[in-house]
Enzyme design. Sequence first.
Site, PDB file in Angstrom:
ATOM      1  CD  GLU A   1     -10.031 -11.452  17.628  1.00 13.98           C
ATOM      2  OE1 GLU A   1     -10.943 -10.606  17.689  1.00 13.98           O
ATOM      3  OE2 GLU A   1      -9.600 -11.908  16.548  1.00 13.98           O
TER       4      GLU A   1
ATOM      5  CD  GLU B   1      -7.353  -6.131  14.290  1.00 13.97           C
ATOM      6  OE1 GLU B   1      -7.933  -5.203  13.701  1.00 13.97           O
ATOM      7  OE2 GLU B   1      -7.948  -7.036  14.901  1.00 13.97           O
TER       8      GLU B   1
END
Length: 566
Positions: free
Chosen positions: A449, A444
């Site tokens: 974020e 990932e």
Amino acid sequence: MNPLLRRLAASLALVITVSPLSATPAHAADPLLSQGRPVTASSTESAAAFPASAAVDGDPGTRWSSAFSDPQWIQVDLGSTATISQVELSWETAYATAFQVQASTDGLTWSTLHSTAAGAGGNQTLSVSGTGRYVRVHGTQRATPWGYSLWEFKVYGTGGGSGAERLLSYGKPAAASSSQHDGNCWECTPARAFDLDPASRWATSAWSDPGWIQVDLGATARISKVVLQWDPAYARSFQLQTSPDASTWTTIYSTTTGTGFKQTLNVTGTGRYVRMYGTQRAGPYGYSLWEFQVYGTGGDPTDPPDPPSDPADPPALVWSDEFNGAAGAKPDAAKWRADPGTGPNNELEYYTDHANAAMDGQGHLVMEARKQATPGSACPPDPLTGSTTCQYTSARMNTGTKFHFTYGRVEARIKVPKGNGLWPAFWMMGADFLTGRPWPYNGEIDIMEVLGKDVKTSYSTVHAPAYNGGGGVGSPYTLPDGADFSDAFHVWAADWDSKGIVYTLDGRTVFTISKDQVEQTRGPWIFDHPFYIILNLAVGGDWPGPPNAATPFPSRMLVDYVRVYQ
């Protein structure tokens, strides 16, 4: 006397009185191409005692010997077509009176480079001229009642595949003292260490000493380098060993201060088999390797897949979405698919089938989180209502079945929302997730974020089997002067290639992840394969925490564009 015993006695006498290569003439200036290369023969007197590989192993005390009949041959595979300038033959007592030296491009059709009916045995240096991948000595008349026997068969020239160090162990047969197969390490067989898949590994099932793993290179090889990528279950003390028969082992490297992680060991040795023999574990568990790579010349290597190409410099735009649709238009179905359902990480939203994603008619994608229950759904208890029916809806979409890529610059211009429990993200998942490989083994790459409760901080992180969740490799960063990410659009980007990932914010480098450094300090790098893009706006979850009464709904994440350059 038995003929075989008489033959062995004669051979022993020759070894004692005359060194088989004591009078080897000076060879041509061209490099030796044949040593350690794959070799075959029409027959062997004894596969264990006199194998064909002994004629090209560089050891003047070992030899190939054939059956006691005519004709017989031995041939060596140079790996690719070479220009052949010289052949050296060091005959044992059982030599050829009549023989040819021949070359072939395919191992089927042969051209003769040298022919004689008056061979005298001993050491012969033959100047020849020809090309081929395969070179053979084809004996048609024996000088003795025995077969044909060569201490050494050396081919010199230019080209071929033996001059450069290469990976020899990929996909080759492997064995180990034990292997683990349970919920903690599924099918962690010896082959996993030689598959060039950094997210699969071998592990011992026995948590005791010693423990070992070995690989069969297919033919004699000269070993120059071994690379070990350890799991945390590594060896404090171990040896690297080689063997011609997987029975008698020679140590070519030894340590009592193993460091784990990635070790690149320059060694010198010869053998068909190579093993790591661990004698002291660094911890309470067993031994485990993500990768065990053997480099050198010779063997019978299998070509590994070509590595992906790095992006061009400068890179060119290869994929984009500018979100210029009419107000209310849904995301382009040729580029995006909705990913409906509940979220991971104890999130509280239900992702709809694009009901919460649409164009605004001003060049933006709007991803909207709403306070809206979804009958029949199941989420963790909502702290505001206590309900386990999902009390929020939002948007999540990806390019999973539309667009994958390896390496490049991927960027998006985004404006994030503010509010407790909101969690906007722009990230990528390894495409093998779609075919069943579970997270985090697929990898990932998180590009952006932001937690709605702290919109002054953004995070970029990578996750892999050896470092994931709160242990991922990443960094937080802030805007200059403590500005707020929710106040304006910002461009988050990742420049990703074979060396690592460079994260930028509005063109300013904020974090660099080096592949080499990660392998040396954290574990295997698993990001050299296709990934796909994901955009989502989560509500709640372990990291951001839940929304509260002050969280604004609806809340919107605006995306101006997403672009990929290679």
